[in-house]
Scaffold this motif. Structure first.
Motif, PDB file in Angstrom:
ATOM      1  N   SER A 265       0.642  -1.349  -0.140  1.00 18.31           N
ATOM      2  CA  SER A 265      -0.200   0.399   0.106  1.00 18.31           C
ATOM      3  C   SER A 265       1.013   1.395  -0.110  1.00 18.31           C
ATOM      4  O   SER A 265      -0.049   2.462  -0.352  1.00 18.31           O
ATOM      5  CB  SER A 265      -0.428  -0.069   1.400  1.00 18.31           C
ATOM      6  OG  SER A 265      -0.343  -0.119   2.469  1.00 18.31           O
ATOM      7  N   ALA A 266       1.973   1.042   0.392  1.00 20.21           N
ATOM      8  CA  ALA A 266       3.105   2.030   0.739  1.00 20.21           C
ATOM      9  C   ALA A 266       4.747   1.747  -0.162  1.00 20.21           C
ATOM     10  O   ALA A 266       5.023   0.868  -0.196  1.00 20.21           O
ATOM     11  CB  ALA A 266       3.219   3.068   1.830  1.00 20.21           C
ATOM     12  N   GLY A 267       4.802   3.149  -0.223  1.00 18.91           N
ATOM     13  CA  GLY A 267       6.513   2.935  -1.079  1.00 18.91           C
ATOM     14  C   GLY A 267       6.572   2.683  -2.356  1.00 18.91           C
ATOM     15  O   GLY A 267       6.232   2.896  -3.201  1.00 18.91           O
TER      16      GLY A 267
ATOM     17  N   ALA B 154      10.626  -4.140   1.095  1.00 14.56           N
ATOM     18  CA  ALA B 154      11.101  -3.716   0.430  1.00 14.56           C
ATOM     19  C   ALA B 154      11.336  -4.296  -0.559  1.00 14.56           C
ATOM     20  O   ALA B 154      11.913  -5.168  -1.020  1.00 14.56           O
ATOM     21  CB  ALA B 154      12.771  -3.136   1.766  1.00 14.56           C
ATOM     22  N   VAL B 155      11.352  -3.435  -1.924  1.00 14.45           N
ATOM     23  CA  VAL B 155      12.478  -3.534  -3.133  1.00 14.45           C
ATOM     24  C   VAL B 155      13.766  -2.811  -3.310  1.00 14.45           C
ATOM     25  O   VAL B 155      14.565  -2.372  -2.905  1.00 14.45           O
ATOM     26  CB  VAL B 155      10.629  -2.933  -4.118  1.00 14.45           C
ATOM     27  CG1 VAL B 155      11.883  -3.024  -5.420  1.00 14.45           C
ATOM     28  CG2 VAL B 155      10.008  -3.315  -4.000  1.00 14.45           C
ATOM     29  N   LEU B 156      14.761  -3.919  -3.796  1.00 19.19           N
ATOM     30  CA  LEU B 156      16.083  -3.706  -3.753  1.00 19.19           C
ATOM     31  C   LEU B 156      16.081  -2.515  -5.043  1.00 19.19           C
ATOM     32  O   LEU B 156      15.655  -2.654  -5.667  1.00 19.19           O
ATOM     33  CB  LEU B 156      16.685  -4.602  -3.931  1.00 19.19           C
ATOM     34  CG  LEU B 156      17.206  -5.573  -3.021  1.00 19.19           C
ATOM     35  CD1 LEU B 156      16.075  -5.750  -2.009  1.00 19.19           C
ATOM     36  CD2 LEU B 156      18.101  -6.934  -3.516  1.00 19.19           C
ATOM     37  N   PRO B 157      17.361  -2.109  -4.975  1.00 19.98           N
ATOM     38  CA  PRO B 157      17.540  -0.826  -6.427  1.00 19.98           C
ATOM     39  C   PRO B 157      17.929  -1.684  -7.832  1.00 19.98           C
ATOM     40  O   PRO B 157      18.607  -2.959  -7.351  1.00 19.98           O
ATOM     41  CB  PRO B 157      18.495   0.020  -6.283  1.00 19.98           C
ATOM     42  CG  PRO B 157      19.034   0.114  -4.626  1.00 19.98           C
ATOM     43  CD  PRO B 157      17.865  -1.859  -4.207  1.00 19.98           C
ATOM     44  N   ARG B 158      17.481  -1.348  -8.937  1.00 23.42           N
ATOM     45  CA  ARG B 158      17.127  -1.696 -10.199  1.00 23.42           C
ATOM     46  C   ARG B 158      18.394  -1.701 -10.898  1.00 23.42           C
ATOM     47  O   ARG B 158      18.973  -0.433 -10.730  1.00 23.42           O
ATOM     48  CB  ARG B 158      15.780  -1.521 -10.847  1.00 23.42           C
ATOM     49  CG  ARG B 158      14.343  -1.932 -10.081  1.00 23.42           C
ATOM     50  CD  ARG B 158      13.456  -1.036 -11.270  1.00 23.42           C
ATOM     51  NE  ARG B 158      12.260  -1.376 -11.003  1.00 23.42           N
ATOM     52  CZ  ARG B 158      11.567  -0.730 -10.662  1.00 23.42           C
ATOM     53  NH1 ARG B 158      10.601  -0.112 -11.065  1.00 23.42           N
ATOM     54  NH2 ARG B 158       9.544  -1.108  -9.988  1.00 23.42           N
TER      55      ARG B 158
ATOM     56  N   ILE C  89       4.905  -7.733   7.484  1.00 21.77           N
ATOM     57  CA  ILE C  89       4.158  -6.954   8.199  1.00 21.77           C
ATOM     58  C   ILE C  89       2.617  -6.586   7.487  1.00 21.77           C
ATOM     59  O   ILE C  89       1.930  -5.450   7.950  1.00 21.77           O
ATOM     60  CB  ILE C  89       5.061  -5.884   6.606  1.00 21.77           C
ATOM     61  CG1 ILE C  89       5.108  -5.963   5.229  1.00 21.77           C
ATOM     62  CG2 ILE C  89       6.365  -5.946   7.241  1.00 21.77           C
ATOM     63  CD1 ILE C  89       5.190  -5.598   4.315  1.00 21.77           C
ATOM     64  N   HIS C  90       1.630  -7.369   7.471  1.00 21.41           N
ATOM     65  CA  HIS C  90      -0.099  -7.728   6.859  1.00 21.41           C
ATOM     66  C   HIS C  90       0.131  -8.484   7.961  1.00 21.41           C
ATOM     67  O   HIS C  90      -0.253  -9.632   8.008  1.00 21.41           O
ATOM     68  CB  HIS C  90      -0.330  -7.769   5.926  1.00 21.41           C
ATOM     69  CG  HIS C  90      -0.222  -6.299   5.163  1.00 21.41           C
ATOM     70  ND1 HIS C  90      -0.187  -6.151   4.886  1.00 21.41           N
ATOM     71  CD2 HIS C  90       1.479  -7.056   3.768  1.00 21.41           C
ATOM     72  CE1 HIS C  90      -0.030  -4.818   3.975  1.00 21.41           C
ATOM     73  NE2 HIS C  90       1.715  -5.699   3.303  1.00 21.41           N
ATOM     74  N   ALA C  91       0.027  -7.988   9.167  1.00 24.38           N
ATOM     75  CA  ALA C  91      -1.419  -8.741  10.555  1.00 24.38           C
ATOM     76  C   ALA C  91      -0.439  -9.987  10.890  1.00 24.38           C
ATOM     77  O   ALA C  91      -1.011 -10.653  10.813  1.00 24.38           O
ATOM     78  CB  ALA C  91      -2.722  -8.920   9.966  1.00 24.38           C
TER      79      ALA C  91
END
Length: 340
Positions: free
Chosen positions: A40-42, A65-69, A56-58
Motif C-alpha cells: 500500500s506504500a513505498g 522493501a524493493v531492492l534497487p534495480r 508486515i500485514h497482520a
C-alpha cells in the motif's frame, strides 16, 4: 550478495517478483512461490524486482522493501495525454525484440522498440521467428541487420528447434531475458521451445491481417534450463517512448556523427549551408525513412518533456499556494488579541 548489500528493516526472506496481478504479487523464494498483498506504500514493484519479505500485514508476509534495480524497461502509458511511465520489467539482462518473418517488417516499430531496449540498461537482441514459414527469411534478416545499428540478430524456428542454442548463448548464466513483440509474433511458441515444455498457450494467427490473439495476458517469469529466466510480455501494439535520450543516442549513433560534421553546431538540418545531413539525404547515404523516423521520435520525446515540465510547474504552484495559505493562517492567528 545482492541482498547483503541492501539490508532492510523488517526484511526476513529474500525473493523475486514472478508476476504482478491487480492486488497481489507472486513472489519466488528459496522455499517456493507465495502470493502476497500488493504493498500500500513505498516503491511500486514490477515483475523481475528483487524484494525483501517480512511479517508486515497482520503477521502475514508482505513486501518490506524493493531492492534497487540494475535495469528497467519502461514505456509511456497507453493513453496519449499521460506522461507517466509504465514499467514492463526490472533487472533484465537481455531485451529480445521479436520480429516474425511471416508479415511485413515494420521499420518504425523496430526502431522504436530498440530505442527503448537500449535505454533500459539491458542489452538488445533482435530475434527473428518463424524462419521455417517463409522463403523471405534471408531478406528480412538482411533488412533487420541494416536497421538494427549493431544489435546482434538471431534467426530461430521454434517448430524446428533452430537457433535456440544460439539465442540462449546471448543470456548470461542466471540472467533474465525479456521478449517484446506484437501479438502473433511467435513469442509463446518460442518460450515453450526454450523451456522444453508447454508453459504458454498458443493461438492461431489471422490470415487476413497477420495478427494473433493475446495468448499472454500478464508479465511473468518463466524458468529456463541452466538457471536463466525468461519474462514474457503481452503483445505490445505500441511502444510510447519515455525519457529515452540514451537509447536514441545508441540507436541513431550514425546521425550523431553526421551532426558533428555540419558547419554549424546548432544546425537545424533544413536549409543551412554545408549541412552533412542534407548532403547525406541528397547522395542517398542516409535513408529518408530513417531520418523521418528519427524526427518523429524526437518530436514525441519533446512533447513528453513539455508535459513533464507542465506537471512540475503545476505541482510547484500547488505547493507554493499551500505555503502561502499556511503563512496567512499563521499571520492571522498571530494578529488576534490574546485573552487575558
Amino acid at each position: 550478495m545482492r541482498f547483503r548489500a541492501h539490508p532492510a528493516g523488517g526484511g526476513q526472506t529474500p525473493g523475486r517478483v514472478v508476476r504482478v496481478d491487480r492486488n497481489r504479487l507472486l513472489v519466488a523464494t528459496a522455499d517456493g512461490q507465495m502470493s502476497v498483498p500488493y504493498p500500500s506504500a513505498g516503491p511500486v514493484p514490477a515483475t523481475g524486482d528483487w524484494v525483501w519479505l517480512g511479517p508486515i500485514h497482520a503477521g502475514g508476509p508482505g513486501v518490506a522493501a524493493v531492492l534497487p534495480r540494475t535495469s528497467e524497461l519502461s514505456r509511456k502509458r497507453a493513453f496519449e495525454a499521460s506522461s507517466d511511465a509504465q514499467v514492463l520489467g526490472a533487472n533484465i539482462d537481455v531485451v529480445g525484440v521479436v520480429v516474425p518473418v511471416d508479415r511485413p517488417l515494420t521499420h518504425n516499430r523496430l526502431e522504436r522498440t530498440l530505442v527503448a531496449a537500449w535505454d533500459s540498461g539491458a542489452v538488445p537482441l533482435v530475434i527473428i521467428t518463424k524462419a521455417d514459414l517463409s522463403d523471405l527469411a534471408d531478406d528480412v534478416v538482411g533488412k533487420v541487420i541494416l536497421q538494427a545499428a549493431g544489435v546482434d540478430v538471431v534467426t530461430t524456428s521454434a517448430e524446428q528447434g533452430d537457433g535456440l542454442d544460439e539465442l540462449l548463448a546471448h543470456v548470461p548464466p542466471g540472467g533474465t531475458l525479456v521478449l517484446l513483440g506484437p501479438s502473433g509474433a511467435g513469442k509463446s511458441t518460442l518460450i515453450n521451445a526454450l523451456a522444453g515444455h508447454e508453459v504458454q498457450s498458443t493461438g492461431e494467427v489471422r490470415a487476413a491481417d497477420g495478427k494473433g490473439r493475446h495468448t499472454t495476458t500478464s508479465r511473468e517469469l518463466v524458468p529456463l534450463p541452466g538457471g536463466a529466466v525468461l519474462m514474457d510480455t503481452p503483445g505490445v501494439r505500441g511502444f510510447g517512448l519515455f525519457d529515452a535520450d540514451d537509447g536514441m543516442g545508441e540507436m541513431f549513433a550514425d546521425l550523431a556523427e553526421l551532426f558533428r560534421q555540419c558547419r554549424f553546431s546548432d544546425c537545424a538540418h533544413d536549409r543551412e549551408p554545408d549541412c552533412a545531413v542534407r548532403t547525406a539525404l541528397d547522395d542517398g547515404s542516409l535513408d529518408p525513412r530513417r531520418w523521418a523516423s528519427y524526427l518523429k521520435l524526437q518530436r514525441e520525446l519533446a512533447a513528453l518533456n513539455r508535459r513533464h515540465d507542465a506537471a512540475a510547474r503545476r505541482a510547484y504552484q500547488r505547493e507554493w499556494h499551500q505555503k502561502v495559505a499556511v503563512a496567512a493562517r499563521t499571520q492571522r492567528a498571530g494578529d488576534r488579541p490574546r485573552k487575558r
